[in-house]
Design a protein around this motif. Sequence first.
Motif, PDB file in Angstrom:
ATOM      1  N   VAL A 194       1.038  -1.087  -0.083  1.00 26.36           N
ATOM      2  CA  VAL A 194       0.285   0.089  -0.095  1.00 26.36           C
ATOM      3  C   VAL A 194       1.116   1.501   0.351  1.00 26.36           C
ATOM      4  N   VAL A 195       1.149   2.325  -1.128  1.00 31.72           N
ATOM      5  CA  VAL A 195       1.183   3.357  -1.118  1.00 31.72           C
ATOM      6  C   VAL A 195       0.518   3.938  -0.502  1.00 31.72           C
ATOM      7  N   LEU A 196       1.048   4.439   0.482  1.00 31.91           N
ATOM      8  CA  LEU A 196      -0.156   5.467   1.684  1.00 31.91           C
ATOM      9  C   LEU A 196      -0.149   6.625   1.296  1.00 31.91           C
ATOM     10  N   CYS A 197      -1.145   7.289   0.660  1.00 34.08           N
ATOM     11  CA  CYS A 197      -1.647   8.917   1.122  1.00 34.08           C
ATOM     12  C   CYS A 197      -2.674   9.787   1.940  1.00 34.08           C
ATOM     13  N   PRO A 198      -1.876  10.376   2.545  1.00 36.20           N
ATOM     14  CA  PRO A 198      -2.205  10.356   3.960  1.00 36.20           C
ATOM     15  C   PRO A 198      -3.836  11.214   3.840  1.00 36.20           C
ATOM     16  N   GLY A 199      -5.112  11.142   3.748  1.00 31.18           N
ATOM     17  CA  GLY A 199      -6.552  11.626   3.713  1.00 31.18           C
ATOM     18  C   GLY A 199      -6.989  10.772   2.840  1.00 31.18           C
ATOM     19  N   LEU A 200      -6.217   9.574   2.401  1.00 34.52           N
ATOM     20  CA  LEU A 200      -7.053   8.650   1.395  1.00 34.52           C
ATOM     21  C   LEU A 200      -7.193   7.327   1.508  1.00 34.52           C
ATOM     22  N   ASN A 201      -5.817   7.018   1.318  1.00 32.89           N
ATOM     23  CA  ASN A 201      -6.324   5.642   2.062  1.00 32.89           C
ATOM     24  C   ASN A 201      -5.916   4.691   3.662  1.00 32.89           C
ATOM     25  N   ASP A 202      -5.682   6.165   3.749  1.00 29.32           N
ATOM     26  CA  ASP A 202      -5.555   5.519   5.665  1.00 29.32           C
ATOM     27  C   ASP A 202      -6.602   5.529   6.295  1.00 29.32           C
ATOM     28  N   GLY A 203      -6.908   6.230   7.486  1.00 25.61           N
ATOM     29  CA  GLY A 203      -8.017   5.072   8.705  1.00 25.61           C
ATOM     30  C   GLY A 203      -9.117   3.728   8.307  1.00 25.61           C
ATOM     31  N   ALA A 204      -9.813   4.247   8.113  1.00 29.46           N
ATOM     32  CA  ALA A 204     -10.615   3.310   8.097  1.00 29.46           C
ATOM     33  C   ALA A 204     -10.031   2.065   7.068  1.00 29.46           C
ATOM     34  N   ILE A 240      -1.953  15.681  -2.596  1.00 27.99           N
ATOM     35  CA  ILE A 240      -2.253  14.883  -1.591  1.00 27.99           C
ATOM     36  C   ILE A 240      -0.924  15.383  -0.716  1.00 27.99           C
ATOM     37  N   GLU A 241      -1.472  15.088   0.417  1.00 29.64           N
ATOM     38  CA  GLU A 241      -0.608  15.818   1.411  1.00 29.64           C
ATOM     39  C   GLU A 241       0.287  14.583   1.978  1.00 29.64           C
ATOM     40  N   PRO A 242       1.902  15.456   2.584  1.00 24.78           N
ATOM     41  CA  PRO A 242       2.868  14.772   2.552  1.00 24.78           C
ATOM     42  C   PRO A 242       2.938  13.684   3.816  1.00 24.78           C
ATOM     43  N   VAL A 243       3.648  12.868   4.524  1.00 21.73           N
ATOM     44  CA  VAL A 243       3.496  11.947   5.156  1.00 21.73           C
ATOM     45  C   VAL A 243       4.544  12.574   6.103  1.00 21.73           C
ATOM     46  N   THR A 244       4.342  13.429   7.424  1.00 22.57           N
ATOM     47  CA  THR A 244       4.856  14.748   7.863  1.00 22.57           C
ATOM     48  C   THR A 244       5.609  13.864   9.250  1.00 22.57           C
ATOM     49  N   SER A 245       6.798  14.229   9.923  1.00 17.21           N
ATOM     50  CA  SER A 245       7.145  13.723  11.618  1.00 17.21           C
ATOM     51  C   SER A 245       6.349  13.276  12.169  1.00 17.21           C
ATOM     52  N   ALA A 246       5.249  14.436  12.404  1.00 18.00           N
ATOM     53  CA  ALA A 246       4.116  13.982  13.357  1.00 18.00           C
ATOM     54  C   ALA A 246       3.279  12.730  12.662  1.00 18.00           C
ATOM     55  N   TYR A 247       2.684  13.108  11.672  1.00 18.74           N
ATOM     56  CA  TYR A 247       2.003  11.460  11.258  1.00 18.74           C
ATOM     57  C   TYR A 247       2.409  10.139  11.229  1.00 18.74           C
ATOM     58  N   ALA A 248       3.695  10.299  10.510  1.00 22.49           N
ATOM     59  CA  ALA A 248       4.386   9.203  11.135  1.00 22.49           C
ATOM     60  C   ALA A 248       4.522   8.322  12.245  1.00 22.49           C
ATOM     61  N   ASP A 249       5.421   9.449  13.443  1.00 23.06           N
ATOM     62  CA  ASP A 249       5.048   9.107  14.752  1.00 23.06           C
ATOM     63  C   ASP A 249       3.537   8.042  14.968  1.00 23.06           C
ATOM     64  N   GLU A 250       2.589   9.140  14.712  1.00 23.24           N
ATOM     65  CA  GLU A 250       1.244   8.390  15.161  1.00 23.24           C
ATOM     66  C   GLU A 250       1.286   7.145  14.267  1.00 23.24           C
ATOM     67  N   ILE A 252       3.265   5.128  13.398  1.00 21.30           N
ATOM     68  CA  ILE A 252       4.123   3.497  14.036  1.00 21.30           C
ATOM     69  C   ILE A 252       3.540   3.378  15.276  1.00 21.30           C
ATOM     70  N   THR A 253       2.542   4.469  16.028  1.00 21.66           N
ATOM     71  CA  THR A 253       2.361   4.165  17.144  1.00 21.66           C
ATOM     72  C   THR A 253       1.013   3.252  17.111  1.00 21.66           C
ATOM     73  N   HIS A 254       0.018   3.343  16.632  1.00 18.30           N
ATOM     74  CA  HIS A 254      -1.514   2.312  15.575  1.00 18.30           C
ATOM     75  C   HIS A 254      -0.208   1.374  15.213  1.00 18.30           C
ATOM     76  N   TRP A 255      -0.315   2.050  14.026  1.00 13.37           N
ATOM     77  CA  TRP A 255       0.154   0.085  13.617  1.00 13.37           C
ATOM     78  C   TRP A 255       0.912  -0.471  13.693  1.00 13.37           C
ATOM     79  N   GLN A 256       2.269  -0.393  14.620  1.00  8.06           N
ATOM     80  CA  GLN A 256       3.057  -1.264  14.637  1.00  8.06           C
ATOM     81  C   GLN A 256       2.519  -2.465  15.651  1.00  8.06           C
ATOM     82  N   ALA A 257       1.836  -1.737  16.522  1.00  8.58           N
ATOM     83  CA  ALA A 257       1.149  -2.546  17.287  1.00  8.58           C
ATOM     84  C   ALA A 257      -0.143  -3.554  17.044  1.00  8.58           C
ATOM     85  N   ARG A 258      -0.858  -2.942  15.960  1.00 12.66           N
ATOM     86  CA  ARG A 258      -1.335  -3.558  15.467  1.00 12.66           C
ATOM     87  C   ARG A 258      -0.397  -5.279  14.640  1.00 12.66           C
TER      88      ARG A 258
END
Length: 439
Positions: A194-204, A240-250, A252-258
């Motif tokens: 998955v090429v992750l594009c914030p706001g397009l194919n993340d979240g739900a 397309i919104e970039p993956v920022t440092s803050a976005y990447a940190d959040e 990882i917090t969610h998806w590394q555990a998953r």
Amino acid sequence: MKNTNSSPTHTGLTIECVLPDSIAAELEIKAGDRLLAISGKPVRDIIDYTYLSTETELTLEIVKMNGEEWEMAVERGEGEPLGLILPTPVPKRCGNTCVFCFVHQLPRGMRSPLYVKDEDYRLSFLYGNYVTLANITSSDLARIKEQRLSPLYVSVHATETAVRETLLGNTAIKPLLPIMEELASAGISMHTQVVLCPGLNDGAVLERTVADMVALHPRVASLAVVPVGLTRHRKGLPLIEPVTSAYADEFITHWQARALDIADRLGEPFLYLADEFYIKAGREFPPLETYGDLPQLENGVGMVPLFLEEGKEVLAAAESSSPLTVTVVTGESAYSCLSLFLVELGKITGVTFRTIAVANRLFGESVTVAGLVAGRDILAALADLDLGDLVLIPDVMIKEGEGVFLDDLTIDELEESLQVRTVVVESTPAGIYGALAGR
């Protein structure tokens, strides 16, 4: 052997080379001849050749350069190669207009092959190229299943059809899941991304995509999530919104555990986050063992943890060297990891290392990986510096077999401009250490 007059046109494949002392050489097959069929089955590409040439008794249909058609019976030992070198398939072109397509973000004036978009399941099987399967036909699927073309590498991006159509810029595509289910039912293994594009194919949307891929395990063997790459050449392209440092940190917090939960459930690692997330977030990498057998290494997943582990082994075996001053070039994302290793290597060997992170002026500051650094950007970064005795260039910056950077500057031209011995090395701790002794 039977010689007949050939028809005016022939299909098949032109033979590029015949290996010396091989069966083909004994049969007087030459480079430039065309291989039409094996045991009555047409040969369309190198995959057909490999698939059809496994038997010990074969019949080859060859058209010689003078137009004669030869039919030859062949008996060989188990596993004995015929000795024919055939061309790589000409890639099928991609009909998508993906909103994140890197080709659409290239500047003008680069070499023409870089602007070619391919979408070919054959190259996915042969070389691990990722494909969307958007142009797959029923006959393609039948061939994949018959010839067991596995594993394939599939760009999923999203399993929700409407979202996927938006991402691919193509509303004429079939739903992906039924295609993947058909391949999985036939025993075809797949690695996915998955090429992750914030706001397009993340979240739900990503939650559903991950769940759909997990449901196809073990035929879907892995899923990598990689952040979208954006250059400064996006004029006229969707925002397309970039993956920022803050976005990447959040993230990882969610998806590394998953990812760990999914691995526990499946009994093996499955979901992988690209190294770039951890680099952007400044987060510590998971242990190397959580990356399994590194199925997504070429996709930028696990490269840093592998480098760190191999670095420990090299440092344990390293010995004192001749006094040298060595400049090592890298991209900005690899700088921290590489420079820490080189500091320790310098303590052991006595070599003075200077690590230079090259800013990407060609594509823009948001592009930080070493593999996309251009030769002239290296020249700019090294200008007026004391480079010492040797400059090391990681092999990922160079087109394999051709010695050229993305901007067509050659390694020889770089060396001439720098006036310092310049060597391309394998992008590993062992490759760097080996260069010290000219190994």
